[in-house]
Motif scaffolding. Structure first.
Motif, mmCIF file in Angstrom:
data_model
loop_
_atom_site.group_PDB
_atom_site.id
_atom_site.type_symbol
_atom_site.label_atom_id
_atom_site.label_comp_id
_atom_site.label_asym_id
_atom_site.label_seq_id
_atom_site.Cartn_x
_atom_site.Cartn_y
_atom_site.Cartn_z
ATOM 1 N N ILE A 1 0.331 8.452 -10.050
ATOM 2 C CA ILE A 1 1.459 9.204 -9.504
ATOM 3 C C ILE A 1 1.104 9.738 -8.127
ATOM 4 O O ILE A 1 1.865 9.586 -7.166
ATOM 5 N N ILE A 2 -0.084 10.332 -8.026
ATOM 6 C CA ILE A 2 -0.487 10.920 -6.744
ATOM 7 C C ILE A 2 -0.518 9.847 -5.654
ATOM 8 O O ILE A 2 0.021 10.029 -4.561
ATOM 9 N N LEU A 3 -1.117 8.694 -5.976
ATOM 10 C CA LEU A 3 -1.193 7.645 -4.953
ATOM 11 C C LEU A 3 0.177 7.112 -4.598
ATOM 12 O O LEU A 3 0.454 6.814 -3.439
ATOM 13 N N GLN A 4 1.025 7.008 -5.623
ATOM 14 C CA GLN A 4 2.385 6.536 -5.405
ATOM 15 C C GLN A 4 3.116 7.438 -4.416
ATOM 16 O O GLN A 4 3.833 6.973 -3.538
ATOM 17 N N LEU A 5 2.898 8.762 -4.572
ATOM 18 C CA LEU A 5 3.540 9.715 -3.666
ATOM 19 C C LEU A 5 2.890 9.667 -2.285
ATOM 20 O O LEU A 5 3.565 9.765 -1.272
ATOM 21 N N LEU A 6 1.558 9.497 -2.278
ATOM 22 C CA LEU A 6 0.847 9.497 -0.995
ATOM 23 C C LEU A 6 1.234 8.304 -0.135
ATOM 24 O O LEU A 6 1.236 8.394 1.085
ATOM 25 N N VAL A 7 1.555 7.179 -0.796
ATOM 26 C CA VAL A 7 1.928 5.986 -0.039
ATOM 27 C C VAL A 7 3.117 6.284 0.861
ATOM 28 O O VAL A 7 3.198 5.798 1.987
ATOM 29 N N VAL A 8 4.030 7.128 0.365
ATOM 30 C CA VAL A 8 5.201 7.468 1.174
ATOM 31 C C VAL A 8 4.803 8.358 2.336
ATOM 32 O O VAL A 8 5.366 8.287 3.422
ATOM 33 N N VAL A 9 3.806 9.201 2.087
ATOM 34 C CA VAL A 9 3.477 10.228 3.078
ATOM 35 C C VAL A 9 2.496 9.727 4.142
ATOM 36 O O VAL A 9 2.702 9.936 5.333
ATOM 37 N N ILE A 10 1.424 9.070 3.706
ATOM 38 C CA ILE A 10 0.362 8.697 4.645
ATOM 39 C C ILE A 10 0.610 7.300 5.214
ATOM 40 O O ILE A 10 0.729 6.335 4.454
ATOM 41 N N PRO A 11 0.689 7.182 6.534
ATOM 42 C CA PRO A 11 1.005 5.887 7.162
ATOM 43 C C PRO A 11 -0.027 4.793 6.852
ATOM 44 O O PRO A 11 0.320 3.628 6.672
ATOM 45 N N ARG A 12 -1.305 5.193 6.761
ATOM 46 C CA ARG A 12 -2.350 4.192 6.534
ATOM 47 C C ARG A 12 -2.160 3.499 5.180
ATOM 48 O O ARG A 12 -2.274 2.279 5.061
ATOM 49 N N LEU A 13 -1.833 4.302 4.177
ATOM 50 C CA LEU A 13 -1.616 3.729 2.847
ATOM 51 C C LEU A 13 -0.380 2.836 2.845
ATOM 52 O O LEU A 13 -0.356 1.793 2.189
ATOM 53 N N GLU A 14 0.635 3.276 3.609
ATOM 54 C CA GLU A 14 1.858 2.483 3.667
ATOM 55 C C GLU A 14 1.557 1.107 4.278
ATOM 56 O O GLU A 14 2.039 0.077 3.805
ATOM 57 N N ALA A 15 0.722 1.123 5.322
ATOM 58 C CA ALA A 15 0.338 -0.141 5.953
ATOM 59 C C ALA A 15 -0.402 -1.018 4.953
ATOM 60 O O ALA A 15 -0.160 -2.227 4.869
ATOM 61 N N LEU A 16 -1.278 -0.386 4.159
ATOM 62 C CA LEU A 16 -2.028 -1.136 3.144
ATOM 63 C C LEU A 16 -1.082 -1.779 2.151
ATOM 64 O O LEU A 16 -1.257 -2.932 1.744
ATOM 65 N N LYS A 17 -0.055 -1.022 1.760
ATOM 66 C CA LYS A 17 0.865 -1.533 0.749
ATOM 67 C C LYS A 17 1.623 -2.743 1.282
ATOM 68 O O LYS A 17 1.895 -3.691 0.558
ATOM 69 N N LYS A 18 1.964 -2.674 2.573
ATOM 70 C CA LYS A 18 2.727 -3.785 3.159
ATOM 71 C C LYS A 18 1.876 -5.023 3.341
ATOM 72 O O LYS A 18 2.402 -6.113 3.542
ATOM 73 N N GLU A 19 0.555 -4.839 3.290
ATOM 74 C CA GLU A 19 -0.351 -5.950 3.535
ATOM 75 C C GLU A 19 -0.280 -7.014 2.434
ATOM 76 O O GLU A 19 -0.741 -8.130 2.607
ATOM 77 N N GLY A 20 0.248 -6.610 1.287
ATOM 78 C CA GLY A 20 0.340 -7.573 0.192
ATOM 79 C C GLY A 20 -0.810 -7.441 -0.776
ATOM 80 O O GLY A 20 -1.297 -6.343 -1.030
ATOM 81 N N GLN A 21 -1.264 -8.564 -1.270
ATOM 82 C CA GLN A 21 -2.234 -8.587 -2.363
ATOM 83 C C GLN A 21 -3.514 -7.811 -2.050
ATOM 84 O O GLN A 21 -3.957 -6.968 -2.831
ATOM 85 N N ALA A 22 -4.099 -8.069 -0.874
ATOM 86 C CA ALA A 22 -5.377 -7.441 -0.541
ATOM 87 C C ALA A 22 -5.232 -5.929 -0.456
ATOM 88 O O ALA A 22 -6.066 -5.174 -0.983
ATOM 89 N N GLY A 23 -4.153 -5.488 0.195
ATOM 90 C CA GLY A 23 -3.919 -4.058 0.328
ATOM 91 C C GLY A 23 -3.693 -3.413 -1.026
ATOM 92 O O GLY A 23 -4.191 -2.324 -1.306
ATOM 93 N N GLN A 24 -2.955 -4.114 -1.869
ATOM 94 C CA GLN A 24 -2.673 -3.600 -3.209
ATOM 95 C C GLN A 24 -3.967 -3.396 -3.984
ATOM 96 O O GLN A 24 -4.147 -2.392 -4.674
ATOM 97 N N THR A 25 -4.881 -4.369 -3.854
ATOM 98 C CA THR A 25 -6.178 -4.244 -4.530
ATOM 99 C C THR A 25 -6.907 -3.005 -4.052
ATOM 100 O O THR A 25 -7.513 -2.284 -4.847
#
Lengths: 432, 78
Positions: free
Chosen positions: A86-110
């Motif tokens: 939950i915390i990471l899910q919320l942080l993805v919205v807040v922190i730009p670096r995590l958002e970039a990681l999420k958009k990266e696809g498979q590697a970022g998701q890992t």
């Protein structure tokens, strides 16, 4: 139906997977019964019998399958993992670096998953320390004077317990990943399912013992109706037609097919309920830590936000669920992305232009369809609270909203996955 | 006796945590958790991963044995 089960076990690949899941579940349940070293089992059992009907521990006990209050090795269960997610899910919205990681696809998701794992263990250390400290000061099971540990003053006992429970959480995480990897379905949700189902028979039996057969039958009937209603809503979806343009690449013909985008009524699943109840657990925990020294704020929290039968509590719960439903749908389904993808492959919704209008249309439909979805989630979750007021049942009312949603959701999902595996061999499945 | 098992338990716990963290996470997070669609990762695990599995299972067995032994010893001791 039964034939499908037989088929599932006749397929060697599927049989191995199913047996593997069962093995893991057995190990998991076994670990939930083994007490952590240093716990005075006799006293804990005696205290537990007194306190079982207290509603305060409802959710946390639900997720740990009764393991938490008995201070077993797997006492923390999957709670730390859920909280970390939950915390990471919320942080993805807040922190730009995590958002970039999420958009990266498979590697970022890992990478995000790896962060979740670290955070899980950090949280596990925190929670284990909290629980052991509570047990040590005899406040874990309130109103029970007996010592829960053998050697209450020794620091070693405490350290050993904390480390053992943290390692237990790591093992649970690994078990869950093993199921995801080599078994069938999603490991973590199957483990939650196991814990919820494990407390189920005893909760039902409690109803029979305290109320007699008639109420028992009534509860069963209501439960069946509820399960049917939940399945009905979970399966409901709006199919938005999509037409793909026919095009020639070289001498081959591509596309020209018509499909649909399925928009589920409850696109968010049961995550809003888990979010909301985790948040509402915080005041209860605060009150517990405040202990005997009741200050004004603790009294305020205790009357309005801890016991589930106060109207304000219900209103807050309901509001939170609706908010989180919209929030989670907004996170998981991005109309702009879908519209762009459709445009790229030459797809369009009949009567609506590609690009921006499509995005707006999807957004419109999605927000309309999420309204009944969120209301349904809120209402189902309120069922146990209403039952609490009406028939004076305890909060562990077996057909509680959260437990029903988890059970039906996970079961449907897993059966669908088994079925898709089964269809590689023959077409007769579980669901028609 | 108790001290031996306690030390062994602490060591095996730490090792176990480390080993689990060394695994490649396949959880997929929460979005995957409830109704995330079919995403079965095919492709077998590598030799390193399989050895890691073996070591983890071995450590877990030692860990379990320590817990049970300690529990029995403490119960007998009090």
């Amino acid at each position: 139906m039964l034939g499908a089960f037989a088929n599932a076990f006749r397929t060697p690949d599927l049989r191995r997977k199913l047996l593997f899941v069962m093995l893991i579940v057995v190990i998991f349940r076994f670990g939930s019964q083994v007490p952590a070293p240093g716990v005075n089992v006799g006293n804990v059992q005696a205290c537990f019998a007194q306190i079982e009907n207290d509603g305060l521990y409802g959710l946390i006990n639900l997720f740990s399958g009764g393991a938490l209050l008995q201070l077993t090795v797997f006492a923390l269960g999957i709670m730390p993992y859920i909280t970390a997610s939950i915390i990471l899910q919320l942080l993805v919205v807040v922190i730009p670096r995590l958002e970039a990681l999420k958009k990266e696809g498979q590697a970022g998701q890992t990478k995000i998953t790896q962060y979740t794992r670290y955070l899980t263990l950090a949280l596990a250390v925190l929670q284990a320390t909290g629980i052991v400290a509570l047990a040590r000061s005899r406040q874990l099971l309130q109103g029970c004077p007996d010592p829960l540990l053998y050697n209450e003053d020794s620091l070693t006992t405490m350290v050993v317990m904390v480390i053992t429970m943290t390692a237990g959480t790591a093992v649970i995480m690994w078990l869950g990943e093993l199921i995801t990897d080599r078994g069938i379905g999603n490991g973590m949700s199957i483990l939650i399912f196991t814990q919820v189902v494990a407390t189920f028979p005893s909760a039902l039996w409690q109803v029979k013992v305290s109320r007699g057969w008639w109420v028992f039958a009534l509860v069963m009937a209501i439960g069946l109706v509820l399960v049917a209603a939940v399945i009905f809503m979970e399966q409901g979806q709006r199919r938005i037609p999509v037409q793909y343009a026919r095009r020639m690449v070289g001498r081959k013909m591509f596309g020209g097919s018509s499909t649909y985008i399925p928009l589920k009524v409850n696109q968010a699943g049961i995550i809003p309920v888990i979010f909301a109840s985790s948040l509402l657990y915080l005041p209860a925990m605060a009150v517990q830590f405040a202990g005997q020294s009741r200050s004004a704020w603790a009294d305020f929290l205790n009357t309005y936000l801890v016991s589930g039968d106060h109207p304000l509590y219900m209103a807050v719960y309901f509001g939170l669920i609706i908010f989180f439903t919209y929030f989670y749908v907004a996170i998981t389904f991005n109309p702009q992305e879908v519209a762009d993808n459709m445009k790229k492959y030459g797809g369009f919704i009949p009567g609506i232009r590609a690009g921006k209008p499509t995005e707006e249309y999807l957004n419109y439909v999605l927000s309309r369809i999420t309204l009944p979805g969120s209301l349904y989630l809120g209402l189902i979750s309120l069922v146990p609270l209403v039952a609490l007021v009406l028939v004076n049942a305890n909060q562990n009312f077996p057909f509680g909203g959260t437990s029903i949603l988890i059970m039906v959701g996970v079961a449907l999902d897993t059966v669908k996955q088994i079925e898709s595996q089964l269809q590689q061999r023959n077409y007769e499945g579980f669901l028609r | 006796m108790v001290i031996t098992f306690t030390v062994l338990l602490i060591l095996s716990s730490l090792l176990l945590i480390l080993l689990v963290l060394l695994h490649k996470g396949r959880g997929g997070g929460l979005s995957d958790m409830f109704g995330g669609g079919v995403s079965s990762g095919l492709g077998g695990s590598s030799v390193a991963e399989r050895n890691l599995d073996r070591i983890t299972v071995g450590t877990a067995l030692i860990w379990t044995a320590c817990i049970i032994a300690l529990g029995l010893l403490l119960k007998a001791g009090s």
